[in-house]
Enzyme design. Structure first.
Site, PDB file in Angstrom:
ATOM      1  N   HIS A   1       2.985  -5.050   9.105  1.00 47.78           N
ATOM      2  CA  HIS A   1       3.695  -6.319   9.332  1.00 47.78           C
ATOM      3  C   HIS A   1       4.550  -6.625   8.106  1.00 47.78           C
ATOM      4  O   HIS A   1       4.360  -6.012   7.049  1.00 47.78           O
ATOM      5  CB  HIS A   1       2.680  -7.451   9.535  1.00 47.78           C
ATOM      6  CG  HIS A   1       1.838  -7.649   8.322  1.00 47.78           C
ATOM      7  ND1 HIS A   1       0.658  -6.962   8.121  1.00 47.78           N
ATOM      8  CD2 HIS A   1       2.023  -8.400   7.212  1.00 47.78           C
ATOM      9  CE1 HIS A   1       0.162  -7.296   6.947  1.00 47.78           C
ATOM     10  NE2 HIS A   1       0.969  -8.167   6.359  1.00 47.78           N
TER      11      HIS A   1
ATOM     12  N   HIS B   1       9.203  -6.755   2.536  1.00 48.04           N
ATOM     13  CA  HIS B   1       8.687  -5.386   2.604  1.00 48.04           C
ATOM     14  C   HIS B   1       7.553  -5.274   3.609  1.00 48.04           C
ATOM     15  O   HIS B   1       6.950  -6.283   3.980  1.00 48.04           O
ATOM     16  CB  HIS B   1       8.178  -4.955   1.226  1.00 48.04           C
ATOM     17  CG  HIS B   1       6.943  -5.697   0.802  1.00 48.04           C
ATOM     18  ND1 HIS B   1       6.987  -6.963   0.235  1.00 48.04           N
ATOM     19  CD2 HIS B   1       5.629  -5.385   0.905  1.00 48.04           C
ATOM     20  CE1 HIS B   1       5.755  -7.371  -0.017  1.00 48.04           C
ATOM     21  NE2 HIS B   1       4.908  -6.449   0.396  1.00 48.04           N
TER      22      HIS B   1
HETATM   23  P1  2AM Z   1       1.367  -7.123   0.833  1.00 50.38           P
HETATM   24  O1  2AM Z   1       1.818  -6.533   2.129  1.00 50.38           O
HETATM   25  O2  2AM Z   1       2.406  -7.149  -0.197  1.00 50.38           O
HETATM   26  O3  2AM Z   1       0.072  -6.543   0.360  1.00 50.38           O
HETATM   27  C1  2AM Z   1      -2.039 -10.250   4.346  1.00 50.38           C
HETATM   28  O4  2AM Z   1      -3.022 -10.046   3.395  1.00 50.38           O
HETATM   29  C2  2AM Z   1      -0.682 -10.149   3.734  1.00 50.38           C
HETATM   30  O5  2AM Z   1      -0.519 -11.159   2.746  1.00 50.38           O
HETATM   31  C3  2AM Z   1      -0.426  -8.816   3.070  1.00 50.38           C
HETATM   32  O6  2AM Z   1       0.650  -8.207   3.714  1.00 50.38           O
HETATM   33  C4  2AM Z   1      -0.118  -9.131   1.632  1.00 50.38           C
HETATM   34  O7  2AM Z   1       1.082  -8.637   1.166  1.00 50.38           O
HETATM   35  C5  2AM Z   1       0.079 -10.609   1.594  1.00 50.38           C
HETATM   36  N1  2AM Z   1      -0.450 -11.177   0.345  1.00 50.38           N
HETATM   37  C6  2AM Z   1       0.284 -11.738  -0.619  1.00 50.38           C
HETATM   38  N2  2AM Z   1      -0.491 -12.208  -1.594  1.00 50.38           N
HETATM   39  C7  2AM Z   1      -1.756 -11.887  -1.264  1.00 50.38           C
HETATM   40  C8  2AM Z   1      -3.007 -12.064  -1.906  1.00 50.38           C
HETATM   41  N3  2AM Z   1      -3.129 -12.699  -3.073  1.00 50.38           N
HETATM   42  N4  2AM Z   1      -4.087 -11.575  -1.289  1.00 50.38           N
HETATM   43  C9  2AM Z   1      -3.969 -10.919  -0.110  1.00 50.38           C
HETATM   44  N5  2AM Z   1      -2.826 -10.734   0.542  1.00 50.38           N
HETATM   45  C10 2AM Z   1      -1.722 -11.205  -0.032  1.00 50.38           C
END
Ligand code: 2AM
Length: 190
Positions: A36, A121
């Site tokens: 996603h 991203h």
């Molecule tokens: P990421 O794709 O860059 O890892 C669900 O967890 C989504 O929230 C993930 O896609 C993640 O991004 C994002 N996310 C951003 N900050 C986060 C955090 N502190 N902990 C977990 N997920 C985070």
């Protein structure tokens, strides 16, 4: 509940992205079904705040838009490698506009503003500090072998509020609410 706001990806796009999930020992690949594009990570909130977030998100009005993916990159490198991701071709003004509206909506619902810059991203893999170290030459080889990555344009006609439950062997994401974007006017409808 632990929440985040994201763009879901159509299955054929998840399959195309999944084709790049190979050839990096130590990578924890994100299962295809979980791929996603995060617009806003919210984290743990109680039911009342979740309802406020839902009503503020539901007020967002914006036309549907397209995005393409055209590069692979990482967050961190060497010992600090954290994630491998696929980036959105820029500029993509509508996507940034939607993200700004989502940010405004969650702040209106009572959350603290996000201070980190938005880098649109899709995370393909995550790396653990201890056992996930990828030698720099392996990462370079992977990135150059896959430099041809071009996916899209992908049409986005909604965004989604997801809940996330963390498990030892991965997260379970559940769509809690979908927010439709307006259909662009077809030629002749003006
Ligand atoms: P990421 O794709 O860059 O890892 C669900 O967890 C989504 O929230 C993930 O896609 C993640 O991004 C994002 N996310 C951003 N900050 C986060 C955090 N502190 N902990 C977990 N997920 C985070």
């Amino acid at each position: 509940m632990r929440l985040f706001v994201a763009l879901s990806l159509p299955e054929p796009v998840r399959e195309q992205l999944g084709a790049f999930e190979d050839g990096l020992p130590g990578a924890r690949w994100v299962p295809e079904d979980n791929l996603h594009l995060t617009l806003r990570f919210i984290g743990e909130v109680d039911g009342g705040v979740a309802r406020d977030i839902d009503s503020c998100l539901a007020e967002i009005a914006m036309p549907a838009f397209e995005a393409s993916f055209d590069r692979l990159d990482t967050f961190g490198d060497g010992r600090n490698l954290r994630a491998l991701w696929v980036g959105v071709a820029s500029p993509n003004e509508p996507l940034l506009r939607l993200q700004a509206k989502v940010e405004k909506a969650v702040v209106r619902a009572g959350l603290a503003p996000e201070s980190r810059k938005f880098t649109p991203h899709v995370t393909l893999a995550r790396f653990s500090r201890n056992n996930g170290r990828v030698p720099a030459d392996k990462m370079q080889a992977y990135l150059s072998q896959n430099a041809r990555l071009r996916i899209g344009p992908v049409q986005f006609d909604r965004f989604t509020l997801f809940s996330s439950v963390l498990h030892r062997d991965g997260s379970i994401y559940t769509p809690e609410a979908d927010y439709p974007l307006e259909r662009p006017l077809a030629v002749g409808q003006l």
